[in-house]
Write an enzyme that holds these catalytic residues in place. Structure first.
Site, PDB file in Angstrom:
ATOM      1  N   LYS A  58       0.860  -1.076   0.003  1.00  0.00           N
ATOM      2  CA  LYS A  58       0.003  -0.061  -0.069  1.00  0.00           C
ATOM      3  C   LYS A  58       0.804   1.322   0.143  1.00  0.00           C
ATOM      4  O   LYS A  58       1.796   1.324   0.911  1.00  0.00           O
ATOM      5  CB  LYS A  58      -0.873  -0.052   1.195  1.00  0.00           C
ATOM      6  CG  LYS A  58      -2.020  -0.887   1.087  1.00  0.00           C
ATOM      7  CD  LYS A  58      -2.678  -1.154   2.451  1.00  0.00           C
ATOM      8  CE  LYS A  58      -3.959  -0.229   2.626  1.00  0.00           C
ATOM      9  NZ  LYS A  58      -4.838  -0.564   3.745  1.00  0.00           N
ATOM     10  N   ASP A  76     -14.778  -3.039  10.784  1.00  0.00           N
ATOM     11  CA  ASP A  76     -15.153  -2.920   9.411  1.00  0.00           C
ATOM     12  C   ASP A  76     -14.939  -4.377   8.576  1.00  0.00           C
ATOM     13  O   ASP A  76     -14.552  -4.198   7.519  1.00  0.00           O
ATOM     14  CB  ASP A  76     -14.312  -1.695   8.783  1.00  0.00           C
ATOM     15  CG  ASP A  76     -15.027  -1.207   7.300  1.00  0.00           C
ATOM     16  OD1 ASP A  76     -14.351  -0.754   6.653  1.00  0.00           O
ATOM     17  OD2 ASP A  76     -16.058  -1.643   7.113  1.00  0.00           O
ATOM     18  N   ASP A  84      -7.079  -4.856   6.355  1.00  0.00           N
ATOM     19  CA  ASP A  84      -7.665  -3.420   6.612  1.00  0.00           C
ATOM     20  C   ASP A  84      -8.080  -3.225   7.833  1.00  0.00           C
ATOM     21  O   ASP A  84      -9.272  -2.931   8.300  1.00  0.00           O
ATOM     22  CB  ASP A  84      -8.749  -3.071   5.640  1.00  0.00           C
ATOM     23  CG  ASP A  84      -8.867  -1.632   5.143  1.00  0.00           C
ATOM     24  OD1 ASP A  84      -9.403  -1.174   4.412  1.00  0.00           O
ATOM     25  OD2 ASP A  84      -8.233  -0.916   6.245  1.00  0.00           O
TER      26      ASP A  84
HETATM   27  C1  LIG Z   1      -2.493 -10.800  -6.803  1.00  0.00           C
HETATM   28  O1  LIG Z   1      -3.032 -10.138  -5.627  1.00  0.00           O
HETATM   29  C2  LIG Z   1      -3.977  -9.218  -5.995  1.00  0.00           C
HETATM   30  C3  LIG Z   1      -4.630  -9.128  -7.376  1.00  0.00           C
HETATM   31  C4  LIG Z   1      -5.517  -8.018  -7.569  1.00  0.00           C
HETATM   32  C5  LIG Z   1      -6.086  -7.984  -8.730  1.00  0.00           C
HETATM   33  O2  LIG Z   1      -5.931  -8.744  -9.554  1.00  0.00           O
HETATM   34  N1  LIG Z   1      -6.389  -6.581  -9.177  1.00  0.00           N
HETATM   35  C6  LIG Z   1      -6.901  -6.544 -10.496  1.00  0.00           C
HETATM   36  C7  LIG Z   1      -5.762  -5.842 -11.317  1.00  0.00           C
HETATM   37  C8  LIG Z   1      -6.026  -5.350 -12.700  1.00  0.00           C
HETATM   38  N2  LIG Z   1      -7.160  -4.357 -12.836  1.00  0.00           N
HETATM   39  C9  LIG Z   1      -7.629  -4.194 -13.940  1.00  0.00           C
HETATM   40  C10 LIG Z   1      -8.357  -5.032 -11.977  1.00  0.00           C
HETATM   41  C11 LIG Z   1      -7.982  -5.187 -10.447  1.00  0.00           C
HETATM   42  C12 LIG Z   1      -5.963  -7.482  -6.458  1.00  0.00           C
HETATM   43  C13 LIG Z   1      -5.544  -7.596  -5.061  1.00  0.00           C
HETATM   44  C14 LIG Z   1      -4.718  -8.544  -5.143  1.00  0.00           C
HETATM   45  N3  LIG Z   1      -3.946  -8.892  -3.859  1.00  0.00           N
HETATM   46  C15 LIG Z   1      -4.109  -8.100  -2.541  1.00  0.00           C
HETATM   47  C16 LIG Z   1      -4.475  -7.029  -2.329  1.00  0.00           C
HETATM   48  C17 LIG Z   1      -4.382  -6.554  -0.972  1.00  0.00           C
HETATM   49  C18 LIG Z   1      -3.813  -7.254   0.005  1.00  0.00           C
HETATM   50  C19 LIG Z   1      -3.289  -8.562  -0.179  1.00  0.00           C
HETATM   51  N4  LIG Z   1      -3.486  -8.971  -1.516  1.00  0.00           N
HETATM   52  C20 LIG Z   1      -4.136  -6.428   1.196  1.00  0.00           C
HETATM   53  C21 LIG Z   1      -3.701  -6.865   2.600  1.00  0.00           C
HETATM   54  N5  LIG Z   1      -4.703  -5.592   0.961  1.00  0.00           N
HETATM   55  N6  LIG Z   1      -5.136  -5.308  -0.400  1.00  0.00           N
HETATM   56  C22 LIG Z   1      -5.650  -4.172  -1.102  1.00  0.00           C
HETATM   57  C23 LIG Z   1      -5.574  -2.911  -0.289  1.00  0.00           C
HETATM   58  C24 LIG Z   1      -6.217  -1.840  -0.980  1.00  0.00           C
HETATM   59 CL1  LIG Z   1      -6.189  -0.369   0.010  1.00  0.00          CL
HETATM   60  C25 LIG Z   1      -7.153  -2.172  -2.153  1.00  0.00           C
HETATM   61  C26 LIG Z   1      -7.277  -3.215  -2.591  1.00  0.00           C
HETATM   62  C27 LIG Z   1      -7.738  -3.305  -4.050  1.00  0.00           C
HETATM   63  C28 LIG Z   1      -9.157  -4.230  -3.856  1.00  0.00           C
HETATM   64  C29 LIG Z   1      -9.097  -4.979  -4.881  1.00  0.00           C
HETATM   65  N7  LIG Z   1      -9.858  -4.462  -6.123  1.00  0.00           N
HETATM   66  O3  LIG Z   1      -8.761  -6.117  -5.020  1.00  0.00           O
HETATM   67  C30 LIG Z   1      -6.615  -4.293  -2.075  1.00  0.00           C
END
Ligand SMILES: COc1cc(C(=O)NC2CCN(C)CC2)ccc1Nc1cc2c(cn1)c(C)nn2-c1cc(Cl)cc(CCC(N)=O)c1
Length: 299
Positions: free
Chosen positions: A57, A151, A169
């Site tokens: 982050k 939360d 979070d």
């Molecule tokens: C490989 O691990 C991840 C992959 C992705 C992912 O594939 N996101 C896609 C990427 C491409 N775009 C176009 C769409 C979202 C998202 C989260 C991943 N891992 C992942 C994300 C993580 C964490 C662990 N692991 C933690 C802990 N906190 N956060 C965290 C923290 C915040 Cl502030 C916001 C988000 C985004 C929420 C979301 N949209 O998933 C996540």
């Protein structure tokens, strides 16, 4: 697309490819953008000493303008860094440089239950037993550390590569000690009636949230969801929700107990874990990653 030149956009995007933690002389390589939330943009960050990939982050200091912003981030770090449990996202480290604060966390490559539910619409009862039991074990640990999450929601239930739940979070978390302050800092998704009516915020508010999450996984939407926040709050205050017939009798009984309007009547986490919903039904020892997109076959 064209690089926009608005300062806010550049400052967010001008994080260098290589990020150095001078206190431990560790270099992280910034990988793909994972998403954003609050003040943070999240990238995959690889520790070049160990080649381990984390969810980093990245919070631009220029976005931490008010004192309570700084307090919120400091609280998230102070609470999260002390926690260590199988069902809590591992806090690896934090550091800062002139431009940003970096919080390095366990990467949950299967994202979160928000994404699973979006894809699957509803989950089977064995899957819900699996996920809610793990969530409850993590909550039992957090409460044992004197912390209330405040939360809990699908988006904070991250999933590791082996499909295990990792609670994340801690931006709204608080210690039971300083629990006299009842102001709600954010607008927690599954806000309990006693919090709405400002009667104080205790462990039982997290139990209520588990009930909302369990309902959402089985039914496909949260129990008090309506078109307006006002109507939703009114339904929460009046404990107005319907459990459809598709939910089993043990599932119905547990949801009703968790969503009891009187916080003192809700089960404790140990009581929750002993409920017939978990003991009287197929309880998978693990889930295939396939469950993110389709109903798994339980042998
Ligand atoms: C490989 O691990 C991840 C992959 C992705 C992912 O594939 N996101 C896609 C990427 C491409 N775009 C176009 C769409 C979202 C998202 C989260 C991943 N891992 C992942 C994300 C993580 C964490 C662990 N692991 C933690 C802990 N906190 N956060 C965290 C923290 C915040 Cl502030 C916001 C988000 C985004 C929420 C979301 N949209 O998933 C996540």
């Amino acid at each position: 697309g064209p690089k926009t030149n608005s300062p806010s956009d550049n400052e967010d995007h001008n994080v260098p490819k290589f990020i150095v933690d001078h206190s431990t002389r560790t270099t992280f390589m910034k990988g793909r953008f994972l998403g954003k939330g609050g003040f943070a943009r999240v990238h995959e960050l690889t520790d070049l000493t160990t080649n381990v990939a984390y969810a980093g982050k990245i919070i631009p200091k220029s976005r931490i303008t008010k004192p309570h912003h700084k307090e919120k981030i400091a609280r998230e770090i102070e609470v999260h860094r002390q926690l260590q449990h199988k069902h809590v996202v591992r806090f690896h480290r934090y550091f800062e440089d002139d431009s940003n604060v970096y919080i390095i966390l366990e990467n949950c490559s299967m994202r979160s239950l928000v994404h699973v539910l979006k894809y699957r619409r509803t989950l089977t009862e064995p899957e819900v037993r699996f996920f809610i039991h793990q969530l409850a074990e993590g909550v039992a640990y957090i409460h044992g550390e004197g912390i209330i999450h405040r939360d809990l929601k699908l988006g904070n239930m991250f999933l590791s590569q082996d499909m295990n739940v990792k609670i994340g979070d801690f931006g709204l978390a608080t210690r039971t000690a300083d629990n006299r302050q009842v102001t709600i800092c954010g607008t927690p998704n599954y806000i309990a009636p006693e919090v709405l009516n400002k009667c104080g915020h205790f462990y039982q508010a997290d139990i209520w949230a588990i009930g909302c999450i369990m309902y959402a996984l089985l039914v496909g939407q949260p129990p008090f969801e309506t078109d307006t926040l006002k109507e939703t709050y009114s339904r929460i205050t009046n404990n107005q929700y319907v459990i459809p017939p598709l939910v089993s009798s043990h599932g119905r009984s547990l949801i009703t107990a968790l969503l009891h309007p009187d916080p003192k009547s809700r089960p404790s986490v140990p009581e929750l874990l002993r409920h017939d919903f978990f003991t009287k039904g197929l309880f998978p020892r693990s889930l295939p990653t396939l469950a993110c997109t389709q109903v798994p076959q339980f042998t």
